[in-house]
Design an enzyme around this catalytic site. Structure first.
Site, mmCIF file in Angstrom:
data_model
loop_
_atom_site.group_PDB
_atom_site.id
_atom_site.type_symbol
_atom_site.label_atom_id
_atom_site.label_comp_id
_atom_site.label_asym_id
_atom_site.label_seq_id
_atom_site.Cartn_x
_atom_site.Cartn_y
_atom_site.Cartn_z
ATOM 1 N N GLY A 164 0.834 -1.160 -0.081
ATOM 2 C CA GLY A 164 -0.108 0.204 0.049
ATOM 3 C C GLY A 164 0.943 1.287 -0.029
ATOM 4 N N TYR B 38 5.490 -3.254 11.428
ATOM 5 C CA TYR B 38 6.805 -3.454 11.438
ATOM 6 C C TYR B 38 7.450 -3.201 12.677
ATOM 7 C CZ TYR B 38 5.941 -3.817 6.572
ATOM 8 O OH TYR B 38 5.031 -4.005 5.405
ATOM 9 N N ARG C 214 13.166 -0.289 14.117
ATOM 10 C CA ARG C 214 13.082 0.675 12.900
ATOM 11 C C ARG C 214 14.126 1.807 13.054
ATOM 12 N NH1 ARG C 214 9.375 3.277 11.034
ATOM 13 N NH2 ARG C 214 9.907 2.451 8.782
ATOM 14 N N CYS D 276 22.587 -3.181 25.205
ATOM 15 C CA CYS D 276 23.953 -2.594 25.374
ATOM 16 C C CYS D 276 24.383 -2.575 23.999
ATOM 17 C CB CYS D 276 24.701 -3.829 26.057
ATOM 18 S SG CYS D 276 24.255 -4.022 27.882
ATOM 19 N N PRO E 180 -1.630 -4.245 1.171
ATOM 20 C CA PRO E 180 -1.154 -3.084 2.017
ATOM 21 C C PRO E 180 -0.985 -3.685 3.553
ATOM 22 C CG PRO E 180 -3.605 -3.001 1.728
ATOM 23 C CD PRO E 180 -3.144 -4.248 0.948
ATOM 24 N N GLY E 181 0.061 -3.334 4.066
ATOM 25 C CA GLY E 181 0.325 -3.672 5.549
ATOM 26 C C GLY E 181 0.214 -2.256 6.377
ATOM 27 N N ARG E 182 1.470 -1.522 6.133
ATOM 28 C CA ARG E 182 1.825 0.026 6.887
ATOM 29 C C ARG E 182 0.665 0.803 6.875
ATOM 30 N NH1 ARG E 182 7.155 1.434 7.216
ATOM 31 N NH2 ARG E 182 7.610 0.438 5.495
HETATM 32 N N1 LLP Z 1 3.890 -7.009 -0.432
HETATM 33 C C1 LLP Z 1 5.294 -7.560 -0.425
HETATM 34 C C2 LLP Z 1 5.788 -8.537 -1.535
HETATM 35 C C3 LLP Z 1 5.985 -6.802 0.504
HETATM 36 O O1 LLP Z 1 7.278 -7.249 0.433
HETATM 37 C C4 LLP Z 1 5.385 -5.797 1.262
HETATM 38 C C5 LLP Z 1 6.616 -5.373 2.204
HETATM 39 C C6 LLP Z 1 4.180 -5.427 1.509
HETATM 40 C C7 LLP Z 1 3.369 -6.110 0.178
HETATM 41 C C8 LLP Z 1 3.619 -4.584 2.195
HETATM 42 O O2 LLP Z 1 4.190 -3.353 2.048
HETATM 43 P P1 LLP Z 1 3.472 -2.039 2.924
HETATM 44 O O3 LLP Z 1 1.922 -1.800 2.412
HETATM 45 O O4 LLP Z 1 3.503 -2.258 4.427
HETATM 46 O O5 LLP Z 1 4.172 -0.861 2.498
HETATM 47 N N2 LLP Z 1 10.390 -3.294 7.825
HETATM 48 C C9 LLP Z 1 10.358 -2.253 6.914
HETATM 49 C C10 LLP Z 1 9.248 -2.512 5.964
HETATM 50 C C11 LLP Z 1 9.647 -3.717 4.919
HETATM 51 C C12 LLP Z 1 8.499 -4.082 3.809
HETATM 52 C C13 LLP Z 1 8.761 -5.245 3.287
HETATM 53 N N3 LLP Z 1 7.790 -5.388 2.259
HETATM 54 C C14 LLP Z 1 9.937 -1.022 7.704
HETATM 55 O O6 LLP Z 1 10.027 -1.129 9.031
HETATM 56 O O7 LLP Z 1 10.014 0.151 7.163
#
Ligand code: LLP
Length: 427
Positions: free
Chosen positions: A244, A383, A325, A355, A287-289
């Site tokens: 997303g 995350y 993060r 530490c 979407p995740g974030r």
């Molecule tokens: N689909 C795939 C194939 C992905 O690799 C990801 C995230 C998503 C969907 C979800 O994306 P979003 O909607 O959340 O942007 N740990 C990092 C973020 C790594 C994202 C990895 N892939 C952080 O804390 O910013």
């Protein structure tokens, strides 16, 4: 509107004061808002239905890696969400939360045979295949099980997402997906395999994109490929545009979800009407974030204030193991006092007990602080807990879901003694 706002000088999650949550469940604790989760998911779902569009022609698959807590997954399942997973473990979580495996898509560059068997045994919707060797392995595993695996190819459109290099995934140099130039040949190879059923195309160019222009550019490239495949008799039924839009951590101004989806569907409609003979194509999102990021905070207590010659430190009970993060991406998270105090305060680095000098959560923040104060580390719903570790044998935080004035402990705080239960001494 943020689900976290001050009521009578106390920061609340929906209607519940965060200091009450700390009293009841201790700290550090992740706190999520059910109303925010619902509103953010609905922004996608409603945009998929806008203008009388048939909701059956779109599917939102929440990206489980951003927050895999069963409480969170169960709320999204009730809203009708599908799920984007990257491991057999995430599939087990989705099932444990009551999620529908027929709405699961499986991404990731390194699926194991066990992952494939588990997913096939539950008849998931689709595997997002990322390489030719993976395609052959999936064909072999599906053959052994007497099944056909529905696949989409993750195509790397070579579009610059203009985000942090660690979370940019759509460029040639990234390990992800099949190169755009190789996509046609890979589709032909897939179509010839007897235990593979080619159903779709997908991409994911990166995370925390504030602008939708790179996503629309990627969409155009996918559409071009769909046309080329169509001319060869390889007809696709879905198009998955990946993760997303980004969220506001600081003064960032991400494009609104409805605006982005509106533009995306408008382009798809023009293409379908002109070149795709009006045939339907299901549009999928992962979407995740943007669903969970700003629906959660990390609640933490100030253990000690340390005033130095050049710097002041607020040492809190949450650390880099709870929220990676900042240490990993130099990420900025807002810090808010749970109980507002008068005065400007002093400049503090907010750091944890681990530490490592890299163990910081926020730097150079003006905060009026006293020992024992509670702080909320903002925008920590995505995350956060999923990237937490047990470094320094620290039990991971508790997780609480707020629903108005109701509280649900959706994960117990880990007991450090349980952390070495799987280990053995030599004597
Ligand atoms: N689909 C795939 C194939 C992905 O690799 C990801 C995230 C998503 C969907 C979800 O994306 P979003 O909607 O959340 O942007 N740990 C990092 C973020 C790594 C994202 C990895 N892939 C952080 O804390 O910013």
């Amino acid at each position: 509107m943020s689900p976290f706002s001050y009521i009578n000088g106390v920061l609340c999650a929906e209607q519940t004061p965060l200091n009450q949550i700390a009293r009841q469940f201790g700290s550090p604790t992740y706190v999520y808002s059910k109303a925010a989760l619902t509103a953010n998911y609905s922004a996608y779902a409603n945009a998929c239905r806008a203008g009388g569009r048939d909701a059956a022609n779109a599917l939102v698959c929440f990206s489980v890696k951003s927050n895999s807590n069963l409480g969170v997954l169960s709320v999204l399942k009730q809203l009708g969400s599908g799920f984007d997973i990257v491991s057999g473990g995430e599939l087990l979580r989705v099932l444990a939360a009551g999620g529908d495996p027929h709405k699961v898509i499986f991404s990731g560059v390194g699926k194991t045979r066990d992952d494939m068997r588990l997913a096939l045994s539950h008849d998931i919707l689709c595997f997002n295949v990322e390489s030719i060797p993976e395609l052959h392995r999936l064909n072999e595993v599906a053959g052994q099980m007497g099944k056909r695996a529905a696949i989409s190819l993750r195509v790397n459109p070579n579009v610059d997402a203009k985000t942090h290099p660690y979370i940019s995934t759509g460029l040639k140099d990234n390990k992800f997906g099949v190169a755009y130039e190789d996509a046609l040949a890979t589709y032909r190879a897939a179509a010839a395999l007897s235990h593979i059923e080619v159903v779709g195309i997908d991409c994911h160019i990166g995370s925390q994109l504030l602008d939708d222009a790179p996503l629309l550019e990627a969409l155009d490239k996918l559409i071009e490929l769909i046309d080329t495949l169509d001319a060869e008799g390889i007809c696709l039924h879905h198009l998955d545009i990946g993760g997303g839009i980004g969220i506001a951590y600081d003064a960032d101004q991400p494009v609104a979800i409805g605006d982005y989806l509106g533009r995306l569907f408008a382009r798809i409609d023009v293409w379908r009407a002109s070149r795709y003979q009006g045939r339907p194509i299901k549009v999928m999102f992962e979407p995740g974030r943007s669903i969970v990021g700003n629906a959660g905070v990390l609640l933490t207590e100030v253990l000690y204030l340390k005033h130095g010659e050049s710097k002041n430190f607020a040492i809190v009970d949450a650390a880099m193991n709870d929220l990676m993060r900042p240490a990993m991406y130099d990420a900025w998270h807002g810090v808010q006092a749970v109980v507002q105090r008068d005065g400007a305060g002093s400049l503090y680095d907010v750091v944890g007990p681990v530490c490592e000098s890299g163990d910081w959560l926020a730097r150079a923040r003006m905060l009026p602080l006293e020992q024992g104060d509670l702080l909320a580390i903002m925008s920590a719903g995505a995350y956060g807990m999923t990237m937490a570790s047990n470094y320094n044998t620290r039990g991971r935080a508790a997780e609480v879901m707020v629903d108005g004035e109701k509280l649900f402990l959706v994960r117990d705080r880990e007991n450090p003694a349980d952390l070495f239960n799987l280990e053995r001494t030599l004597d």
